[in-house]
Design a protein around this motif. Structure first.
Motif, short mmCIF file in Angstrom:
data_model
loop_
_atom_site.label_atom_id
_atom_site.label_comp_id
_atom_site.label_asym_id
_atom_site.label_seq_id
_atom_site.Cartn_x
_atom_site.Cartn_y
_atom_site.Cartn_z
N LEU A 153 17.55 -8.83 -3.50
CA LEU A 153 17.84 -7.73 -2.58
C LEU A 153 17.86 -8.21 -1.13
N ALA A 154 16.95 -9.11 -0.78
CA ALA A 154 16.90 -9.65 0.58
C ALA A 154 18.19 -10.38 0.94
N GLY A 155 18.88 -10.93 -0.05
CA GLY A 155 20.15 -11.59 0.19
C GLY A 155 21.32 -10.63 0.35
N LEU A 156 21.10 -9.37 0.04
CA LEU A 156 22.17 -8.36 0.12
C LEU A 156 22.13 -7.55 1.41
N CYS A 157 20.95 -7.47 2.03
CA CYS A 157 20.76 -6.57 3.15
C CYS A 157 19.61 -7.08 4.01
N ASP A 158 19.72 -6.92 5.32
CA ASP A 158 18.66 -7.38 6.23
C ASP A 158 17.45 -6.45 6.25
N ASP A 159 17.64 -5.20 5.89
CA ASP A 159 16.55 -4.21 5.96
C ASP A 159 16.30 -3.66 4.55
N VAL A 160 15.29 -4.21 3.90
CA VAL A 160 14.96 -3.83 2.52
C VAL A 160 13.59 -3.16 2.50
N LEU A 161 13.53 -2.01 1.86
CA LEU A 161 12.29 -1.25 1.72
C LEU A 161 12.01 -1.11 0.22
N ILE A 162 10.86 -1.62 -0.23
CA ILE A 162 10.51 -1.60 -1.65
C ILE A 162 9.13 -0.97 -1.80
N VAL A 163 8.98 -0.13 -2.82
CA VAL A 163 7.65 0.36 -3.21
C VAL A 163 7.38 -0.12 -4.63
N THR A 164 6.12 -0.17 -4.97
CA THR A 164 5.72 -0.67 -6.28
C THR A 164 5.80 0.43 -7.33
N GLY A 165 6.10 0.03 -8.55
CA GLY A 165 6.13 0.95 -9.68
C GLY A 165 5.05 0.60 -10.69
N ASN A 166 4.95 1.38 -11.73
CA ASN A 166 3.90 1.16 -12.72
C ASN A 166 4.11 -0.09 -13.56
N ASN A 167 5.30 -0.67 -13.54
CA ASN A 167 5.54 -1.91 -14.28
C ASN A 167 5.57 -3.14 -13.39
N ASP A 168 5.29 -2.97 -12.11
CA ASP A 168 5.17 -4.11 -11.21
C ASP A 168 3.73 -4.63 -11.27
N PRO A 169 3.52 -5.92 -10.99
CA PRO A 169 2.16 -6.46 -11.07
C PRO A 169 1.23 -5.80 -10.04
N ASP A 170 -0.05 -5.77 -10.37
CA ASP A 170 -1.04 -5.17 -9.48
C ASP A 170 -1.08 -5.86 -8.12
N ASP A 171 -0.72 -7.13 -8.07
CA ASP A 171 -0.75 -7.86 -6.80
C ASP A 171 0.61 -7.90 -6.11
N ALA A 172 1.53 -7.02 -6.51
CA ALA A 172 2.83 -6.95 -5.85
C ALA A 172 2.63 -6.65 -4.36
N PRO A 173 3.45 -7.22 -3.49
CA PRO A 173 3.23 -7.08 -2.04
C PRO A 173 3.70 -5.75 -1.44
N TRP A 174 4.20 -4.86 -2.26
CA TRP A 174 4.78 -3.62 -1.73
C TRP A 174 3.79 -2.47 -1.80
N PRO A 175 3.95 -1.49 -0.91
CA PRO A 175 3.05 -0.34 -0.93
C PRO A 175 3.39 0.62 -2.08
N GLU A 176 2.47 1.54 -2.35
CA GLU A 176 2.72 2.56 -3.38
C GLU A 176 3.76 3.58 -2.90
N SER A 177 3.78 3.84 -1.60
CA SER A 177 4.78 4.74 -1.03
C SER A 177 5.12 4.25 0.37
N ALA A 178 6.26 4.72 0.86
CA ALA A 178 6.71 4.33 2.20
C ALA A 178 7.48 5.48 2.82
#
Length: 161
Positions: free
Chosen positions: A41-66
């Motif tokens: 995704l970072a290669g597609l767009c300069d401004d990427v906003l990601i939140v974590t889902g229930n299937n992402d690892p517990d240590d994923a770097p993204w917030p639960e909401s944004a």
């Protein structure tokens, strides 16, 4: 402004969805990202906003909401697994009443619920996993107070044997 809304890639981003997302002003992913997808995704767009889902690892770097302030209102992004399906939309609206739109994933089912404020937008699955109706997303065009969500859906890819 063109904002590309995606969710539920689970480690596979359909290349047609990637082509559509390329060059968006903002690329939003509403969780269940999967390995390698954040870099893609970072290669597609300069401004990427990601939140974590229930299937992402517990240590994923993204917030639960944004939250993202945009011309004409605020966009809230959350995966949505925190609430049962039957009451999810009502609970999201109660949790974020000040938002113009709430983007959620989890169900893999595309939803454009714009009859009630705040809007509920679920881009469906952008990969192969349970992409009901085909992989895709939602392009959200923002021009001041004028917001136009447009669903983009591609034919399902044949299963590999």
């Amino acid at each position: 402004m063109r904002i590309m809304l995606l969710a539920d890639t689970h480690g596979v981003l359909d290349p047609r969805v990637a082509d559509l997302a390329r060059g968006a002003d903002v690329l939003v992913h509403a969780g269940d990202v999967g390995a390698g997808i954040a870099d893609e995704l970072a290669g597609l767009c300069d401004d990427v906003l990601i939140v974590t889902g229930n299937n992402d690892p517990d240590d994923a770097p993204w917030p639960e909401s944004a939250r993202r302030a945009l011309p004409g209102g605020e966009l809230v992004v959350i995966h949505g697994h925190q609430w049962p399906a039957r009451s999810r939309h009502d609970r999201l609206r109660r949790a974020f009443p000040e938002a113009r739109a709430i983007v959620c994933g989890h169900s893999h089912r595309r939803v454009l619920d714009t009859d009630t404020a705040p809007w509920l937008l679920n881009p469906g699955a952008a990969g192969r996993s349970r992409a009901y109706g085909g992989p895709g997303g939602i392009e959200l065009f923002v021009d001041g107070d004028d917001w136009q969500p447009v669903p983009r859906v591609f034919e399902p890819q044949p299963r590999r044997r």
